[in-house]
Design an enzyme around this catalytic site. Structure first.
Site, PDB file in Angstrom:
ATOM      1  N   CYS A  61     -12.643 -23.905 -45.766  1.00 52.13           N
ATOM      2  CA  CYS A  61     -11.549 -23.257 -46.509  1.00 52.13           C
ATOM      3  C   CYS A  61     -10.608 -22.455 -45.614  1.00 52.13           C
ATOM      4  O   CYS A  61      -9.491 -22.144 -46.013  1.00 52.13           O
ATOM      5  CB  CYS A  61     -12.107 -22.340 -47.585  1.00 52.13           C
ATOM      6  SG  CYS A  61     -13.084 -23.209 -48.797  1.00 52.13           S
ATOM      7  N   HIS A  97      -6.799 -16.924 -49.645  1.00 55.23           N
ATOM      8  CA  HIS A  97      -7.538 -18.104 -50.080  1.00 55.23           C
ATOM      9  C   HIS A  97      -7.992 -17.874 -51.523  1.00 55.23           C
ATOM     10  O   HIS A  97      -8.456 -16.785 -51.871  1.00 55.23           O
ATOM     11  CB  HIS A  97      -8.747 -18.307 -49.160  1.00 55.23           C
ATOM     12  CG  HIS A  97      -9.674 -19.380 -49.606  1.00 55.23           C
ATOM     13  ND1 HIS A  97      -9.233 -20.599 -50.042  1.00 55.23           N
ATOM     14  CD2 HIS A  97     -11.035 -19.409 -49.707  1.00 55.23           C
ATOM     15  CE1 HIS A  97     -10.273 -21.342 -50.382  1.00 55.23           C
ATOM     16  NE2 HIS A  97     -11.372 -20.637 -50.188  1.00 55.23           N
ATOM     17  N   ASN A 150     -10.747 -23.624 -56.514  1.00 57.00           N
ATOM     18  CA  ASN A 150     -10.779 -23.539 -55.050  1.00 57.00           C
ATOM     19  C   ASN A 150     -10.532 -24.934 -54.467  1.00 57.00           C
ATOM     20  O   ASN A 150     -11.392 -25.802 -54.552  1.00 57.00           O
ATOM     21  CB  ASN A 150     -12.148 -22.989 -54.620  1.00 57.00           C
ATOM     22  CG  ASN A 150     -12.298 -22.873 -53.114  1.00 57.00           C
ATOM     23  OD1 ASN A 150     -11.455 -23.361 -52.354  1.00 57.00           O
ATOM     24  ND2 ASN A 150     -13.362 -22.235 -52.678  1.00 57.00           N
TER      25      ASN A 150
HETATM   26  N1  ACO Z   1     -22.135 -20.562 -65.875  1.00 54.68           N
HETATM   27  C1  ACO Z   1     -22.922 -19.671 -66.505  1.00 54.68           C
HETATM   28  N2  ACO Z   1     -23.822 -18.915 -65.853  1.00 54.68           N
HETATM   29  C2  ACO Z   1     -23.920 -19.079 -64.523  1.00 54.68           C
HETATM   30  C3  ACO Z   1     -23.130 -19.994 -63.812  1.00 54.68           C
HETATM   31  C4  ACO Z   1     -22.214 -20.762 -64.544  1.00 54.68           C
HETATM   32  N3  ACO Z   1     -21.391 -21.651 -63.954  1.00 54.68           N
HETATM   33  N4  ACO Z   1     -23.457 -19.930 -62.502  1.00 54.68           N
HETATM   34  C5  ACO Z   1     -24.414 -19.000 -62.385  1.00 54.68           C
HETATM   35  N5  ACO Z   1     -24.706 -18.485 -63.613  1.00 54.68           N
HETATM   36  C6  ACO Z   1     -25.678 -17.458 -63.954  1.00 54.68           C
HETATM   37  C7  ACO Z   1     -26.777 -17.337 -62.915  1.00 54.68           C
HETATM   38  O1  ACO Z   1     -27.815 -18.260 -63.133  1.00 54.68           O
HETATM   39  C8  ACO Z   1     -27.226 -15.905 -63.120  1.00 54.68           C
HETATM   40  O2  ACO Z   1     -28.061 -15.862 -64.255  1.00 54.68           O
HETATM   41  P1  ACO Z   1     -29.318 -14.850 -64.309  1.00 54.68           P
HETATM   42  O3  ACO Z   1     -28.733 -13.483 -64.167  1.00 54.68           O
HETATM   43  O4  ACO Z   1     -29.928 -15.143 -65.635  1.00 54.68           O
HETATM   44  O5  ACO Z   1     -30.176 -15.235 -63.127  1.00 54.68           O
HETATM   45  C9  ACO Z   1     -25.921 -15.185 -63.476  1.00 54.68           C
HETATM   46  O6  ACO Z   1     -25.016 -16.197 -63.954  1.00 54.68           O
HETATM   47  C10 ACO Z   1     -25.305 -14.469 -62.301  1.00 54.68           C
HETATM   48  O7  ACO Z   1     -25.299 -15.400 -61.198  1.00 54.68           O
HETATM   49  P2  ACO Z   1     -24.717 -15.043 -59.788  1.00 54.68           P
HETATM   50  O8  ACO Z   1     -24.812 -16.238 -58.901  1.00 54.68           O
HETATM   51  O9  ACO Z   1     -25.298 -13.750 -59.311  1.00 54.68           O
HETATM   52  O10 ACO Z   1     -23.189 -14.805 -60.218  1.00 54.68           O
HETATM   53  P3  ACO Z   1     -21.999 -14.258 -59.376  1.00 54.68           P
HETATM   54  O11 ACO Z   1     -21.366 -13.140 -60.077  1.00 54.68           O
HETATM   55  O12 ACO Z   1     -22.342 -14.067 -57.927  1.00 54.68           O
HETATM   56  O13 ACO Z   1     -20.962 -15.465 -59.479  1.00 54.68           O
HETATM   57  C11 ACO Z   1     -20.140 -17.207 -58.065  1.00 54.68           C
HETATM   58  C12 ACO Z   1     -21.302 -16.709 -58.921  1.00 54.68           C
HETATM   59  C13 ACO Z   1     -18.924 -17.346 -58.953  1.00 54.68           C
HETATM   60  C14 ACO Z   1     -20.514 -18.528 -57.440  1.00 54.68           C
HETATM   61  C15 ACO Z   1     -19.840 -16.121 -56.970  1.00 54.68           C
HETATM   62  O14 ACO Z   1     -21.044 -15.789 -56.319  1.00 54.68           O
HETATM   63  C16 ACO Z   1     -18.860 -16.608 -55.950  1.00 54.68           C
HETATM   64  O15 ACO Z   1     -17.686 -16.806 -56.236  1.00 54.68           O
HETATM   65  N6  ACO Z   1     -19.301 -16.732 -54.678  1.00 54.68           N
HETATM   66  C17 ACO Z   1     -18.436 -17.160 -53.636  1.00 54.68           C
HETATM   67  C18 ACO Z   1     -18.222 -18.616 -53.720  1.00 54.68           C
HETATM   68  C19 ACO Z   1     -17.140 -19.043 -52.791  1.00 54.68           C
HETATM   69  O16 ACO Z   1     -16.138 -18.397 -52.684  1.00 54.68           O
HETATM   70  N7  ACO Z   1     -17.345 -20.119 -52.083  1.00 54.68           N
HETATM   71  C20 ACO Z   1     -16.340 -20.457 -51.122  1.00 54.68           C
HETATM   72  C21 ACO Z   1     -16.420 -21.830 -50.836  1.00 54.68           C
HETATM   73  S1  ACO Z   1     -15.302 -22.058 -49.558  1.00 54.68           S
HETATM   74  C22 ACO Z   1     -15.630 -23.486 -48.681  1.00 54.68           C
HETATM   75  O17 ACO Z   1     -15.592 -23.442 -47.483  1.00 54.68           O
HETATM   76  C23 ACO Z   1     -15.921 -24.758 -49.396  1.00 54.68           C
END
Ligand code: ACO
Length: 362
Positions: free
Chosen positions: A111, A251, A281
């Site tokens: 990214c 980003h 993204n």
């Molecule tokens: N829908 C519903 N619930 C979900 C989902 C979903 N899609 N995904 C996770 N949950 C649940 C989890 O299971 C968890 O449930 P629990 O509390 O019962 O265990 C709860 O929601 C919280 O999960 P977290 O993973 O802690 O949620 P978080 O607030 O961290 O959000 C996310 C997850 C959106 C993925 C966030 O961590 C994020 O944006 N991380 C960065 C990702 C990113 O930017 N990646 C970059 C990629 S760049 C590249 O180079 C390709």
């Protein structure tokens, strides 16, 4: 002294839309959760490859710069989803554009890739190595998405954006930059079976090795730190005060990461460009798409002081303090378009379902 400036810009978004409501039929998720936790409402799914998206964005950027393809010295495509490993997507784009005098290279910093390419191309122009570069971020990231994994299925989309970086006598351009990497945590965001390092028999047993796998909270934490610190450092290195910054173009990975970066820079939300709700993204494509849309919305004024900031798999990160030129209007428009599609999103994703599993109602 020769100075590099962005003189053209363009984007290409494939027309087929995957909404949060569509995702509810694929994984255990809902619109409310996705919107609140990420800011995303919908994303695009491509019916063509990365090079085709890049070519249309590139033609539009060249038209905006008023340049014929023969004037381009370098086609640089930032992508982690090239059509194939050999040849580069950039070579395919160079041919499709008719950029007969250009060299061509792909750059992969996930990214952060577009910002890496922009910084490197600007340095080459500033150093007199080349006069004109076409810098493109293009991704078909949804190819690598396992739609049974709700942690990644909701985040990513396809698209491309491009800029022309040209030698001029005008002031402005890249004022400060930072490139960074922490390969020690490579496995918190990776697609371990997507290259030559995987045993094919293992891949045959588990196709999901090829899909993007991520420890979301760990990436989130490190993204906030990397984007916040690198952005403030480039502002300082450019000799700007925080209040001098006119626009942050970050980003687009998660609106909460963007908000945290803006808070670190003490920026008014009106100075932050966000379009994640429409595209999710798109990896290396988010920043050039966002810059193009910021220009279209007249949010980039002549001489604007812009901060670009990105992070991605690697973990990699990059930031730049960039002073825009005096021209914020395109010189021309291209009539380049993608080939038509019927827009049936589940039909487009059938290949993913067959390979990784899942599908509507599964
Ligand atoms: N829908 C519903 N619930 C979900 C989902 C979903 N899609 N995904 C996770 N949950 C649940 C989890 O299971 C968890 O449930 P629990 O509390 O019962 O265990 C709860 O929601 C919280 O999960 P977290 O993973 O802690 O949620 P978080 O607030 O961290 O959000 C996310 C997850 C959106 C993925 C966030 O961590 C994020 O944006 N991380 C960065 C990702 C990113 O930017 N990646 C970059 C990629 S760049 C590249 O180079 C390709």
């Amino acid at each position: 002294m020769t100075n590099s400036l962005i003189t053209g810009w363009g984007k290409c978004l494939p027309p087929t839309v995957l909404t949060n409501h569509d995702l509810e039929s694929l994984v255990d998720t809902n619109d409310e959760w996705i919107t609140a936790r990420t800011g995303i409402k919908e994303r695009r799914i491509s019916h063509v490859g990365t090079a085709d998206l890049a070519t249309v964005a590139g033609k539009r950027a060249l038209a905006a710069a008023g340049l014929p393809p023969a004037d381009v010295d370098l086609v640089s495509v930032a992508t982690c989803t090239p059509d194939m490993l050999l040849p580069s997507a950039a070579s395919l784009v160079q041919d499709a554009l008719g950029a007969t005098n250009a060299g061509a290279v792909d750059q992969n910093a996930a990214c952060s890739g577009f910002l890496y390419s922009l910084i490197m191309a600007s340095g080459m122009v500033d150093g007199g190595v080349i006069d004109t570069a076409l810098v493109i971020g293009s991704e078909r990231l949804t190819y690598l998405i396992d739609f049974t994994d709700r942690g990644t299925a909701v985040l990513f989309g396809d698209g491309a954006g491009a800029v022309v970086v040209q030698a001029t006598d005008e002031p402005g351009g890249l004022k400060a930059s930072e490139l960074g990497s922490d390969g020690a945590v490579a496995d918190i965001l990776w697609a371990p079976g997507s290259g030559t390092g995987v045993n094919r028999m293992e891949l045959e047993k588990d196709h999901r090795l090829q899909a993007i796998a991520m420890n979301g909270p760990e990436v989130f934490k490190r993204a906030v730190t990397a984007m916040g610190h690198s952005s403030t450092r480039v502002v300082k290195e450019a000799g700007w005060a925080l209040e001098d910054v006119d626009l942050l173009i970050p980003h687009q990975a998660n609106v909460r990461i963007i908000d945290a970066t803006a808070r670190r820079l003490k920026l008014d939300p009106a100075k932050v460009f966000v379009n994640i709700e429409s595209y999710g993204n798109t990896s290396a494509a988010t920043i050039p798409i966002a810059l193009t849309e910021a220009l279209e919305a007249r949010r980039v004024k002549p001489g604007a002081k812009i901060v670009f900031a990105a992070f991605g798999a690697g973990l990699s990160w990059a930031a730049a303090a960039y002073e825009f030129g005096s021209r914020t209007e395109p010189l021309g428009e291209s009539d380049a378009e993608l080939p038509p599609t019927d827009g049936d999103v589940m039909r487009l994703l059938a290949d993913n379902f067959a390979y990784y599993g899942g599908g509507p109602g599964s």
